[in-house]
Write an enzyme that holds these catalytic residues in place. Structure first.
Site, PDB file in Angstrom:
ATOM      1  N   HIS A   9       0.801  -1.224   0.000  1.00  0.00           N
ATOM      2  CA  HIS A   9       0.000   0.000   0.000  1.00  0.00           C
ATOM      3  C   HIS A   9       0.836   1.277   0.000  1.00  0.00           C
ATOM      4  CE1 HIS A   9      -2.114  -3.287   2.138  1.00  0.00           C
ATOM      5  NE2 HIS A   9      -3.071  -2.960   1.301  1.00  0.00           N
ATOM      6  N   GLY A  25      -7.168  11.989   6.490  1.00  0.00           N
ATOM      7  CA  GLY A  25      -7.955  11.060   5.698  1.00  0.00           C
ATOM      8  C   GLY A  25      -8.000  11.421   4.231  1.00  0.00           C
ATOM      9  N   ARG A  29      -6.109  17.073   1.422  1.00  0.00           N
ATOM     10  CA  ARG A  29      -5.640  17.797   2.607  1.00  0.00           C
ATOM     11  C   ARG A  29      -4.144  17.573   2.788  1.00  0.00           C
ATOM     12  NH1 ARG A  29      -9.220  16.485   7.304  1.00  0.00           N
ATOM     13  NH2 ARG A  29     -10.511  18.158   6.484  1.00  0.00           N
ATOM     14  N   ARG A  48      -2.745   3.840  -4.999  1.00  0.00           N
ATOM     15  CA  ARG A  48      -4.180   4.000  -4.751  1.00  0.00           C
ATOM     16  C   ARG A  48      -4.575   5.457  -4.545  1.00  0.00           C
ATOM     17  NH1 ARG A  48      -6.814  -0.997  -2.856  1.00  0.00           N
ATOM     18  NH2 ARG A  48      -5.323  -2.698  -3.067  1.00  0.00           N
ATOM     19  N   ARG A  92      -2.781  12.307  13.724  1.00  0.00           N
ATOM     20  CA  ARG A  92      -3.886  12.434  12.767  1.00  0.00           C
ATOM     21  C   ARG A  92      -4.519  13.800  12.891  1.00  0.00           C
ATOM     22  NH1 ARG A  92      -8.830  11.857  10.435  1.00  0.00           N
ATOM     23  NH2 ARG A  92     -10.673  11.918  11.786  1.00  0.00           N
ATOM     24  N   GLY A  94      -7.916  15.674  11.352  1.00  0.00           N
ATOM     25  CA  GLY A  94      -9.106  15.342  10.582  1.00  0.00           C
ATOM     26  C   GLY A  94     -10.321  16.081  11.083  1.00  0.00           C
ATOM     27  N   SER A  95     -11.459  15.683  10.558  1.00  0.00           N
ATOM     28  CA  SER A  95     -12.715  16.318  10.929  1.00  0.00           C
ATOM     29  C   SER A  95     -13.509  15.404  11.839  1.00  0.00           C
ATOM     30  CB  SER A  95     -13.530  16.654   9.671  1.00  0.00           C
ATOM     31  OG  SER A  95     -13.753  15.489   8.905  1.00  0.00           O
ATOM     32  N   GLU A 183     -15.864  10.486  15.122  1.00  0.00           N
ATOM     33  CA  GLU A 183     -14.992  10.386  13.952  1.00  0.00           C
ATOM     34  C   GLU A 183     -14.826   8.902  13.628  1.00  0.00           C
ATOM     35  OE1 GLU A 183     -11.141   9.650  14.030  1.00  0.00           O
ATOM     36  OE2 GLU A 183     -12.032   8.413  15.584  1.00  0.00           O
ATOM     37  N   GLU A 185     -11.486   7.033  12.780  1.00  0.00           N
ATOM     38  CA  GLU A 185     -10.169   6.410  12.628  1.00  0.00           C
ATOM     39  C   GLU A 185      -9.304   6.315  13.882  1.00  0.00           C
ATOM     40  OE1 GLU A 185     -11.678   7.826   8.851  1.00  0.00           O
ATOM     41  OE2 GLU A 185     -10.973   9.134  10.462  1.00  0.00           O
ATOM     42  N   SER A 207     -16.286  19.786  12.086  1.00  0.00           N
ATOM     43  CA  SER A 207     -16.737  20.167  10.749  1.00  0.00           C
ATOM     44  C   SER A 207     -18.249  20.263  10.650  1.00  0.00           C
ATOM     45  CB  SER A 207     -16.232  19.144   9.722  1.00  0.00           C
ATOM     46  OG  SER A 207     -16.723  17.847  10.049  1.00  0.00           O
ATOM     47  N   ASP A 208     -18.932  19.611  11.565  1.00  0.00           N
ATOM     48  CA  ASP A 208     -20.389  19.672  11.580  1.00  0.00           C
ATOM     49  C   ASP A 208     -20.876  19.400  12.994  1.00  0.00           C
ATOM     50  OD1 ASP A 208     -21.357  16.478  11.423  1.00  0.00           O
ATOM     51  OD2 ASP A 208     -19.409  16.891  10.539  1.00  0.00           O
ATOM     52  N   ARG A 221     -13.260  21.931   4.372  1.00  0.00           N
ATOM     53  CA  ARG A 221     -12.582  20.894   5.153  1.00  0.00           C
ATOM     54  C   ARG A 221     -11.169  20.639   4.625  1.00  0.00           C
ATOM     55  NH1 ARG A 221     -17.283  16.411   6.553  1.00  0.00           N
ATOM     56  NH2 ARG A 221     -18.996  17.887   6.728  1.00  0.00           N
TER      57      ARG A 221
END
Length: 237
Positions: A9, A25, A29, A48, A92, A94-95, A183, A185, A207-208, A221
């Site tokens: 990967h 994620g 970003r 990927r 990490r 993230g949102s 979230e 992760e 974010s929300d 975001r």
């Protein structure tokens, strides 16, 4: 470790990735951070479409990489980074969706610990329930940066969910336990860090708001959640 790279990967060779990796994620970003925070970034991965870059920030070597959505994706990438690339610290950014009325869109959440509805920990065959927690030195450093820069933040527990579209979106039970946000992760990251003897921290921007309906756009975001990035980069050793 070196003879196991590249992995299925990650296309990098051993040594291409710094000991500290900031992960997000969304690969866009990651690209934004590489272009706006790194000096002399070199792309080490596009397998990927999961972008990864290594460069320097204020003279310190650091890598940035995507981790995709959900615990399985985070589990794969963080495991390979810790196990095959000699990574010691993953942060990490993230949102997350707020489930507390006093935690608003744009606020930061420093995830001291995480709950989850995932069976990810079953692989360890533990005789009880494991509590995934962050590295304390990273939590402390993140708080100090937020205080110094005047950023709005809360430290506490988050809920890492395997489900985005809930059949029953009623969150009162988690709210009543003081969980701050949802979230997808951080629990996998913290478990992989614990198992490998390394460090991890999750920093999220709200974010929300699940309770009030406040939302941000996908573009916002990707490019405007820079406070959490400032905090993450301040933690580079």
């Amino acid at each position: 470790m070196a003879d196991k790279t590249p992995t299925p990967h990650i296309g990098a060779k051993f040594g291409d990735i710094a000991e500290t990796v900031i992960m997000a994620g969304d690969p866009l970003r990651v690209k934004f951070m590489a272009e706006n925070f790194l000096d002399d970034p070199v792309q080490f991965n596009n397998v990927r479409g999961m972008l990864g870059y290594t460069g320097t920030y204020k003279g310190k070597r650091v890598s940035i990489m995507g981790h995709g959505m959900g615990m399985p994706s985070m589990g794969i990438y963080s495991y390979e980074l810790y196990t095959f690339y000699g990574v010691k610290t993953i942060i990490r950014v993230g949102s997350a969706g707020s489930i507390q009325y006093d935690l608003h869109v744009g606020d930061l959440v420093i995830a001291m610990a995480t709950c989850t509805n995932s069976n990810y920990a079953c692989q360890y065959e533990l005789p009880g329930t494991f509590a995934p927690i962050a590295d304390f030195s990273l939590v402390r450093g993140a708080v100090e940066t937020c205080e110094r820069l005047g950023y709005r933040y809360k430290v506490g527990n988050v809920f890492t969910s395997d489900v985005f579209y809930f059949e029953d979106a009623h969150n009162d039970k988690w709210i009543n336990m003081g969980v701050l946000a949802v979230e997808m992760e951080i629990a996998a990251l913290y478990m992989n860090a614990a198992r490998s003897g390394n460090r991890a921290l999750g920093i999220c921007t709200i974010s929300d708001h699940i309770l009030t309906g406040e939302v941000t756009t996908a573009e916002e975001r990707q490019t405007t959640f820079t406070h959490m990035m400032d905090v993450a980069f301040s933690l580079i050793d």
